[in-house]
Scaffold this active site. Sequence first.
Site, short mmCIF file in Angstrom:
data_model
loop_
_atom_site.label_atom_id
_atom_site.label_comp_id
_atom_site.label_asym_id
_atom_site.label_seq_id
_atom_site.Cartn_x
_atom_site.Cartn_y
_atom_site.Cartn_z
N ASN A 77 50.14 139.68 51.04
CA ASN A 77 48.95 140.49 51.50
C ASN A 77 48.73 141.47 50.17
O ASN A 77 48.85 141.01 49.21
CB ASN A 77 49.11 141.30 52.92
CG ASN A 77 47.88 141.53 53.46
OD1 ASN A 77 47.22 142.15 53.05
ND2 ASN A 77 47.54 140.63 54.53
N ARG A 78 48.41 142.71 50.54
CA ARG A 78 47.60 143.41 49.51
C ARG A 78 48.14 144.71 48.98
O ARG A 78 48.89 145.24 49.85
CB ARG A 78 45.96 143.88 49.90
CG ARG A 78 45.21 142.70 49.93
CD ARG A 78 44.05 142.86 50.96
NE ARG A 78 43.12 141.73 50.70
CZ ARG A 78 43.20 140.86 51.71
NH1 ARG A 78 44.16 140.72 52.78
NH2 ARG A 78 42.52 139.57 51.53
N HIS A 103 48.96 139.07 47.65
CA HIS A 103 49.76 137.61 47.43
C HIS A 103 50.73 137.65 46.18
O HIS A 103 51.05 136.56 45.77
CB HIS A 103 49.20 136.18 47.91
CG HIS A 103 48.65 136.49 49.46
ND1 HIS A 103 49.15 136.98 50.40
CD2 HIS A 103 47.63 135.66 49.74
CE1 HIS A 103 48.61 136.65 51.61
NE2 HIS A 103 47.37 135.92 51.42
N HIS A 173 52.73 130.71 54.25
CA HIS A 173 51.37 130.91 54.42
C HIS A 173 50.75 129.60 54.98
O HIS A 173 49.87 128.98 54.60
CB HIS A 173 50.79 131.00 52.97
CG HIS A 173 49.08 131.85 53.21
ND1 HIS A 173 48.05 131.35 53.82
CD2 HIS A 173 48.86 133.10 53.01
CE1 HIS A 173 47.16 132.22 53.67
NE2 HIS A 173 47.60 133.42 53.35
N SER A 174 51.53 128.87 55.77
CA SER A 174 51.16 127.76 56.61
C SER A 174 49.98 127.85 57.26
O SER A 174 49.70 128.83 57.98
CB SER A 174 52.16 127.11 57.35
OG SER A 174 53.03 126.49 56.76
N TYR A 175 48.82 126.87 57.22
CA TYR A 175 47.85 126.78 58.27
C TYR A 175 47.79 125.78 59.14
O TYR A 175 48.16 124.90 58.98
CB TYR A 175 46.51 126.42 57.53
CG TYR A 175 46.00 127.49 56.25
CD1 TYR A 175 46.67 127.67 55.15
CD2 TYR A 175 44.58 128.05 56.51
CE1 TYR A 175 46.15 128.51 54.21
CE2 TYR A 175 44.08 128.62 55.46
CZ TYR A 175 44.85 129.27 54.34
OH TYR A 175 44.27 129.81 53.52
N ASP A 243 41.42 138.32 60.32
CA ASP A 243 42.14 138.53 59.21
C ASP A 243 42.89 139.86 59.38
O ASP A 243 42.49 140.69 58.56
CB ASP A 243 41.44 138.38 58.06
CG ASP A 243 42.37 138.19 56.81
OD1 ASP A 243 43.43 138.41 56.84
OD2 ASP A 243 41.57 137.96 55.92
N GLN A 278 50.36 138.65 60.02
CA GLN A 278 48.90 138.60 59.56
C GLN A 278 48.42 137.51 60.44
O GLN A 278 48.92 136.14 60.21
CB GLN A 278 48.70 138.56 58.26
CG GLN A 278 47.26 138.47 57.64
CD GLN A 278 46.74 139.77 57.49
OE1 GLN A 278 47.44 140.89 57.50
NE2 GLN A 278 45.50 140.03 57.24
N GLU A 305 51.22 134.84 59.25
CA GLU A 305 52.14 135.16 58.59
C GLU A 305 52.93 136.33 59.00
O GLU A 305 52.38 137.52 58.95
CB GLU A 305 51.30 135.64 57.22
CG GLU A 305 50.22 134.46 56.95
CD GLU A 305 49.25 135.07 56.00
OE1 GLU A 305 49.39 135.90 55.19
OE2 GLU A 305 47.68 134.91 56.52
C1 BGC Z 1 44.69 137.02 53.62
C2 BGC Z 1 43.15 136.59 53.58
C3 BGC Z 1 43.06 135.60 52.33
C4 BGC Z 1 44.01 134.57 52.74
C5 BGC Z 1 44.00 133.46 51.53
C6 BGC Z 1 45.50 135.82 53.93
O1 BGC Z 1 46.97 136.07 54.04
O2 BGC Z 1 44.91 138.02 54.86
O3 BGC Z 1 42.31 137.72 53.27
O4 BGC Z 1 41.82 135.27 52.19
O5 BGC Z 1 45.16 134.94 52.80
O6 BGC Z 1 44.55 134.15 50.51
#
Ligand code: BGC
Length: 353
Positions: A77-78, A103, A173-175, A243, A278, A305
């Site tokens: 994250n940020r 990330h 970060h699995s979708y 998000d 997340q 996440e």
């Molecule tokens: C973030 C999103 C981001 C995505 C892909 C997520 O973990 O919260 O804002 O767009 O990852 O990078």
Amino acid sequence: MSMRYFGNCPAGEVHELTLSNGRGLEAKLLTLGAVIRSMNVWDEAGRKRDVVLGYDTAEEYFSGDSYFGAAVGRFCNRIAGAAFDLDGKHYELPANEGKNQLHGGPGGFSYQIWTPLPVSESEARLRLYSPDGDMGFPGNLSAEVTYRLTEDSLVIEYKAETDAPTVLNLTNHSYFNLAGHASGSIGQHRLWLNADRYTPADEALIPTGEIRPVTGSLLDYTREKPLEEALAAAEFGRTHGLDHNFVLSGDVDVPAARLTEPDGRLSMEVYTDRPAVQVYTAGGLGPVSGKEGAVYEEHQGICLETQDFPDAVHHENFPSAVLRPGEAWHSRTVYRFQGISQIRRRRAKLLWV
Ligand code: BGC
């Protein structure tokens, strides 16, 4: 565990590892980014379905910015302003999302080659050495992730150690799309979260520092509901859906989240020792070419996440994300898959008790 050459990318040679539990669960991993490239789960009819999004080539994983299945670090994250102070020292990091770092930066853990250490048919370990100054972070850091398939689950365990004070926040970060990775929108998936608070964020998704109850808001998933409402909500226009960082109850023995696919035949529970999750419903995704000719568009996957709080380095009221020499960092997240018969059997058992 078997291993094969997968392809090349600017980070180097990439190998693919296959794990199997011998009972229908199968996961494919990459040494690039310690990626989970596929997660095959049985369905009720005994058919395999791959429930995570991914790419076909190493080059796409390296050049993409979706973080499909990747281990994310040093700090997921940020980090606001791509800088932080620790023990009186100031650290500048490469920014990769406006003036902030996302990330772990442009060359974070997801873009590095991890060293594979086979353990068994159903388990693999991958190691990464991140030197002092890697993406601006202090301390030589050794990180390790273990992926293990049990009877019905994928277990992810991280370990890390440092030789100087640093900050750390690792996630996967699995979708997920429980109907299958190429099945379109996750709008009809239902979500339940063991979270009654979240951390509101500004336009750039930097937390304001507030920890706010979800009660009475669209973010209340303490009762299971379909995702479609959030995907279409005008108030989530900036992120095209969810998000958000949800604050978890902190009980490691109960699920942090449960996701159920539209026909209710498959569900996934998430257990974790992390304080937050997340929930990202892929509002910024695609269109992008994915595995086996699939084209992924927004809302075709959901990331759960598990993490420490975003930008924790700038908020004293958030749990600390500092790692010091001599401390052994450890985290555990379990994705548990259940077909309809298991769900029914469990409910029946609960009714009998
Ligand atoms: C973030 C999103 C981001 C995505 C892909 C997520 O973990 O919260 O804002 O767009 O990852 O990078």
